[in-house]
Scaffold this motif. Structure first.
Motif, PDB file in Angstrom:
ATOM      1  N   VAL A  45       0.846  -1.193   0.000  1.00  0.00           N
ATOM      2  CA  VAL A  45       0.000   0.000   0.000  1.00  0.00           C
ATOM      3  C   VAL A  45       0.884   1.247   0.000  1.00  0.00           C
ATOM      4  CG1 VAL A  45      -1.971  -1.083   1.147  1.00  0.00           C
ATOM      5  CG2 VAL A  45      -0.255   0.064   2.520  1.00  0.00           C
ATOM      6  N   LEU A  46       0.409   2.279  -0.676  1.00  0.00           N
ATOM      7  CA  LEU A  46       1.065   3.582  -0.686  1.00  0.00           C
ATOM      8  C   LEU A  46       0.122   4.546   0.002  1.00  0.00           C
ATOM      9  CD1 LEU A  46       2.265   1.968  -3.126  1.00  0.00           C
ATOM     10  CD2 LEU A  46       2.716   4.175  -4.168  1.00  0.00           C
ATOM     11  N   GLU A  57      -0.804  -6.330  -5.291  1.00  0.00           N
ATOM     12  CA  GLU A  57       0.003  -7.483  -4.890  1.00  0.00           C
ATOM     13  C   GLU A  57       1.271  -7.562  -5.739  1.00  0.00           C
ATOM     14  OE1 GLU A  57      -2.237 -11.105  -4.778  1.00  0.00           O
ATOM     15  OE2 GLU A  57      -3.749 -10.241  -3.452  1.00  0.00           O
ATOM     16  N   ASP A  58       1.349  -6.779  -6.791  1.00  0.00           N
ATOM     17  CA  ASP A  58       2.468  -6.793  -7.730  1.00  0.00           C
ATOM     18  C   ASP A  58       3.506  -5.740  -7.332  1.00  0.00           C
ATOM     19  OD1 ASP A  58       4.199  -6.538  -9.904  1.00  0.00           O
ATOM     20  OD2 ASP A  58       2.599  -6.558 -11.397  1.00  0.00           O
ATOM     21  N   THR A  59       4.653  -6.192  -6.831  1.00  0.00           N
ATOM     22  CA  THR A  59       5.667  -5.240  -6.350  1.00  0.00           C
ATOM     23  C   THR A  59       6.226  -4.371  -7.476  1.00  0.00           C
ATOM     24  OG1 THR A  59       7.378  -6.948  -6.508  1.00  0.00           O
ATOM     25  CG2 THR A  59       6.351  -6.610  -4.350  1.00  0.00           C
ATOM     26  N   GLU A  60       6.331  -4.910  -8.681  1.00  0.00           N
ATOM     27  CA  GLU A  60       6.817  -4.092  -9.806  1.00  0.00           C
ATOM     28  C   GLU A  60       5.833  -2.977 -10.123  1.00  0.00           C
ATOM     29  OE1 GLU A  60       9.790  -3.951 -11.275  1.00  0.00           O
ATOM     30  OE2 GLU A  60      10.324  -5.409  -9.735  1.00  0.00           O
ATOM     31  N   GLU A  61       4.562  -3.280 -10.066  1.00  0.00           N
ATOM     32  CA  GLU A  61       3.535  -2.260 -10.281  1.00  0.00           C
ATOM     33  C   GLU A  61       3.617  -1.188  -9.196  1.00  0.00           C
ATOM     34  OE1 GLU A  61      -1.301  -1.873 -10.881  1.00  0.00           O
ATOM     35  OE2 GLU A  61      -0.418  -3.841 -10.539  1.00  0.00           O
ATOM     36  N   ALA A  62       3.852  -1.616  -7.967  1.00  0.00           N
ATOM     37  CA  ALA A  62       3.994  -0.660  -6.852  1.00  0.00           C
ATOM     38  C   ALA A  62       5.185   0.263  -7.102  1.00  0.00           C
ATOM     39  CB  ALA A  62       4.153  -1.399  -5.531  1.00  0.00           C
ATOM     40  N   ARG A  63       6.299  -0.300  -7.576  1.00  0.00           N
ATOM     41  CA  ARG A  63       7.477   0.523  -7.881  1.00  0.00           C
ATOM     42  C   ARG A  63       7.192   1.543  -8.969  1.00  0.00           C
ATOM     43  NH1 ARG A  63      11.668  -4.428  -7.813  1.00  0.00           N
ATOM     44  NH2 ARG A  63      11.968  -4.463  -5.567  1.00  0.00           N
ATOM     45  N   ARG A  64       6.513   1.099 -10.026  1.00  0.00           N
ATOM     46  CA  ARG A  64       6.171   2.040 -11.110  1.00  0.00           C
ATOM     47  C   ARG A  64       5.285   3.171 -10.590  1.00  0.00           C
ATOM     48  NH1 ARG A  64       5.776  -2.798 -13.937  1.00  0.00           N
ATOM     49  NH2 ARG A  64       3.524  -2.903 -13.643  1.00  0.00           N
ATOM     50  N   ARG A  65       4.311   2.810  -9.791  1.00  0.00           N
ATOM     51  CA  ARG A  65       3.379   3.808  -9.255  1.00  0.00           C
ATOM     52  C   ARG A  65       4.106   4.784  -8.329  1.00  0.00           C
ATOM     53  NH1 ARG A  65      -2.261   3.974  -9.420  1.00  0.00           N
ATOM     54  NH2 ARG A  65      -2.849   5.945  -8.506  1.00  0.00           N
ATOM     55  N   ARG A  79       4.234   0.295   2.431  1.00  0.00           N
ATOM     56  CA  ARG A  79       4.313  -0.858   3.336  1.00  0.00           C
ATOM     57  C   ARG A  79       3.628  -2.052   2.710  1.00  0.00           C
ATOM     58  NH1 ARG A  79       4.199  -1.999   9.104  1.00  0.00           N
ATOM     59  NH2 ARG A  79       4.455  -4.240   9.089  1.00  0.00           N
ATOM     60  N   CYS A  80       4.224  -3.214   2.873  1.00  0.00           N
ATOM     61  CA  CYS A  80       3.564  -4.466   2.508  1.00  0.00           C
ATOM     62  C   CYS A  80       2.768  -4.890   3.742  1.00  0.00           C
ATOM     63  CB  CYS A  80       4.591  -5.521   2.127  1.00  0.00           C
ATOM     64  SG  CYS A  80       3.799  -7.060   1.627  1.00  0.00           S
ATOM     65  N   VAL A  81       1.487  -5.046   3.576  1.00  0.00           N
ATOM     66  CA  VAL A  81       0.619  -5.395   4.703  1.00  0.00           C
ATOM     67  C   VAL A  81       0.641  -6.912   4.874  1.00  0.00           C
ATOM     68  CG1 VAL A  81      -1.720  -5.250   5.642  1.00  0.00           C
ATOM     69  CG2 VAL A  81      -0.852  -3.410   4.163  1.00  0.00           C
ATOM     70  N   PRO A  82       1.098  -7.389   6.030  1.00  0.00           N
ATOM     71  CA  PRO A  82       1.183  -8.843   6.229  1.00  0.00           C
ATOM     72  C   PRO A  82      -0.205  -9.483   6.347  1.00  0.00           C
ATOM     73  CG  PRO A  82       1.778  -7.681   8.238  1.00  0.00           C
ATOM     74  CD  PRO A  82       1.557  -6.645   7.187  1.00  0.00           C
ATOM     75  N   ARG A  83      -0.260 -10.729   5.903  1.00  0.00           N
ATOM     76  CA  ARG A  83      -1.475 -11.518   6.096  1.00  0.00           C
ATOM     77  C   ARG A  83      -1.528 -11.965   7.560  1.00  0.00           C
ATOM     78  NH1 ARG A  83       0.440 -12.968   0.965  1.00  0.00           N
ATOM     79  NH2 ARG A  83      -1.145 -12.748  -0.660  1.00  0.00           N
ATOM     80  N   VAL A  84      -2.697 -12.327   8.041  1.00  0.00           N
ATOM     81  CA  VAL A  84      -2.874 -12.747   9.427  1.00  0.00           C
ATOM     82  C   VAL A  84      -1.950 -13.922   9.735  1.00  0.00           C
ATOM     83  CG1 VAL A  84      -4.511 -13.700  11.101  1.00  0.00           C
ATOM     84  CG2 VAL A  84      -5.237 -11.878   9.551  1.00  0.00           C
TER      85      VAL A  84
END
Length: 90
Positions: A45-46, A57-65, A79-84
């Motif tokens: 999440v940004l 869920e796509d880290t490359e997409e997050a980097r581009r954004r 931050r990457c939000v951890p699963r339970v």
């Protein structure tokens, strides 16, 4: 060798403003962590201006954004939000 301040460099208000905005976004994320985990578990999440402006869920997409934010990149909390299940393993 002296410090930057001794050399006459004093960071401008924009530097402190950016740090302050990053802190606000970081604090907002922590205050809303349960909501973030419920809605965005497993995603990057940004957070900008105390709201989620993008998630994936796509880290490359997050980097581009993130790169597309330009000057706002320094104020953005990422931050990457951890699963339970991931939280239980910690």
């Amino acid at each position: 060798m002296g410090s930057l301040i001794e050399a006459g460099y004093i960071p401008g208000a924009e530097v402190f403003g950016t740090v302050r905005e990053y802190g606000k976004n970081s604090n907002w994320f922590r205050q809303h962590f349960d909501e973030m985990q419920e809605r965005y578990a497993g995603q990057v999440v940004l957070v900008l201006n105390k709201e989620v402006v993008f998630s994936t869920e796509d880290t490359e997409e997050a980097r581009r954004r993130l790169r597309s934010l330009g000057d706002q990149i320094d104020s953005c909390y990422v931050r990457c939000v951890p699963r339970v299940e991931e939280m239980r393993m910690m």
